[in-house]
Scaffold this active site. Structure first.
Site, short mmCIF file in Angstrom:
data_model
loop_
_atom_site.label_atom_id
_atom_site.label_comp_id
_atom_site.label_asym_id
_atom_site.label_seq_id
_atom_site.Cartn_x
_atom_site.Cartn_y
_atom_site.Cartn_z
N GLN A 47 0.83 -1.21 0.00
CA GLN A 47 0.00 0.00 0.00
C GLN A 47 0.86 1.25 0.00
OE1 GLN A 47 -3.66 0.36 2.53
NE2 GLN A 47 -2.43 1.83 3.68
N GLY A 48 0.71 2.09 -1.02
CA GLY A 48 1.48 3.33 -1.12
C GLY A 48 0.64 4.54 -0.72
N TYR A 49 0.42 4.71 0.59
CA TYR A 49 -0.37 5.83 1.09
C TYR A 49 0.52 6.84 1.83
CZ TYR A 49 -5.18 4.08 0.26
OH TYR A 49 -6.36 3.69 -0.31
N SER A 70 4.49 -1.70 4.43
CA SER A 70 4.64 -3.11 4.76
C SER A 70 4.73 -3.95 3.49
CB SER A 70 3.46 -3.59 5.60
OG SER A 70 3.32 -2.82 6.77
N GLU A 99 -10.57 -2.07 5.30
CA GLU A 99 -9.52 -2.44 6.24
C GLU A 99 -10.09 -2.75 7.62
OE1 GLU A 99 -5.13 -0.73 7.57
OE2 GLU A 99 -6.67 0.67 6.92
N SER A 144 -4.93 8.61 12.80
CA SER A 144 -4.77 8.88 14.23
C SER A 144 -6.12 9.08 14.91
CB SER A 144 -3.90 10.13 14.44
OG SER A 144 -4.61 11.28 14.01
#
Length: 380
Positions: free
Chosen positions: A115-117, A150, A232, A357
């Site tokens: 995942q490229g966030y 990850s 998710e 967050s």
């Protein structure tokens, strides 16, 4: 919603337990394990409609599989991101051509995703991403940096949230791009070395990397990305709670064995942790597939992240001073060894930050559910 499982679900549970008992190998290579799961039809339950997955699976059967997998002690899934995050998003927003191209390899355990966030300046505030993608003929060229990625060192593909509209700000002008990771000279993966000597996360640098696929309309990446975050926190949350229950059991056993349970304050905290975990389970079951509850994922994140953090604190409290002592000799490979309770305490400190967050989750609830005025955005 009826919180019970049907007779058919319990028959399915027996099938799942039998298969896992016969096949789980905790020492298996993670790639080989993914292919074993795919070969026997356990990846993509519920995708069968449309011909993309392996076997049909109702929502309750998906819950059964997730829970029994967690109970079995099977290896941590290398295919989690592809199966549980990317695939449902593609099913909702992708073209038929994209579904036919990308879903079968995920279901077979043959292609892994990352995942490229997050970026160095855009973690919880994801709308601040600066990675850019410039259209070049029929594809995009992606340039920028992602962090805390990850599985980047193992993944075949990365879904990337990038800014495709020059001069756009915040959640406008973003697109959801699919980038192959095998692009030497265009993509560099740098493991982030932790104090323990291990590297669970990576930095990823894109230097004109080629991306031929956009999921959803160009410029509509924010909506696609937010939908993915909802997936998710769906069925996988219930499996996560099985792991939480095992951690709580271990903390209770330590408290009983060491005598800490005789302290009424600690005993009260243990009971509260148990009761809150049960409450989280009912909340997760009640909101599964709840399209009419837009803030349900945010509520779930607030609940489990803070619960887990308190459990980590309790895990070291019941051990007293012994919790500060390492489990054994250090080595070059593991310069800072920690045991399970210490890992729980240290890693759970990040629970209220990653994945959005606490501040972000409370803002979502305030604005989308309570109808409070939107939070002012800074200039710059």
């Amino acid at each position: 919603m009826d919180f019970g499982f049907s007779k058919e679900d319990e028959v399915f549970r027996g099938e799942v337990r039998a298969w896992l008992a016969a096949h789980v190998n905790r020492e298996a290579d993670r790639g080989d394990w993914e292919r074993t799961l795919g070969k026997d039809g356990w990846i993509g339950l519920g995708w069968a409609e449309g011909g993309y997955g392996n076997r049909a699976g109702s929502l309750t059967e998906q819950v059964v599989w997730a829970e029994e997998y967690a109970r079995s002690g099977a290896p941590v899934r290398a295919g989690h991101i592809g199966e549980n995050l990317f695939a449902p998003t593609l099913i909702r927003y992708g073209t038929e051509e994209q579904k036919r191209r990308f879903l079968p390899p995920v279901a077979a355990g043959e292609e892994l995703w990352c995942q490229g966030y997050s970026e160095p300046g855009a973690g919880s505030d994801l709308a601040a991403v600066r990675t850019k993608a410039v259209r070049e003929g029929g594809h995009h060229r992606v340039t920028g940096q992602k962090i805390w990625t990850s599985l980047a060192q193992e993944a075949d593909w990365c879904f990337v949230l990038a800014r495709t509209e020059e001069g756009s700000r915040r959640h406008h002008g973003l697109s959801f791009l699919l980038v192959p990771m095998d692009q030497p000279g265009r993509i560099e993966v740098r493991p982030i070395r932790q104090l323990t000597g291990t590297s669970d996360f990576n930095e990823v640098f894109f230097d004109g990397a080629r991306a031929e696929h956009v999921v959803g309309a160009e410029g509509d990446g924010w909506r696609v990305a937010m939908s993915l975050l909802g997936f998710e926190r769906g069925v996988s949350t219930l499996a996560q709670q099985i792991g939480f229950a095992e951690e709580l059991r271990r903390v209770v056993e330590t408290a009983v064995r060491g005598g800490a349970v005789r302290d009424p304050l600690i005993r009260d905290r243990l009971v509260r942790q148990w009761a809150e975990l049960r409450t989280m389970r009912w909340h997760a079951l009640r909101t599964l597939g709840g399209a009419n509850e837009p803030a349900a994922p945010s509520v779930a994140k607030l609940l489990w992240a803070n619960w887990h953090q308190r459990l980590g604190e309790l895990a070291v409290q019941v051990r007293g001073a012994q919790a500060a002592v390492g489990p054994g000799e250090w080595s070059a490979e593991e310069p800072y060894r920690i045991d399970a309770d210490q890992h729980l305490f240290l890693f759970s400190r990040a629970d209220t930050i990653y994945g959005g967050s606490d501040q972000i989750q409370r803002t979502i609830i305030a604005e989308r559910v309570l109808g409070l005025p939107r939070e002012p955005k800074g200039v710059g």
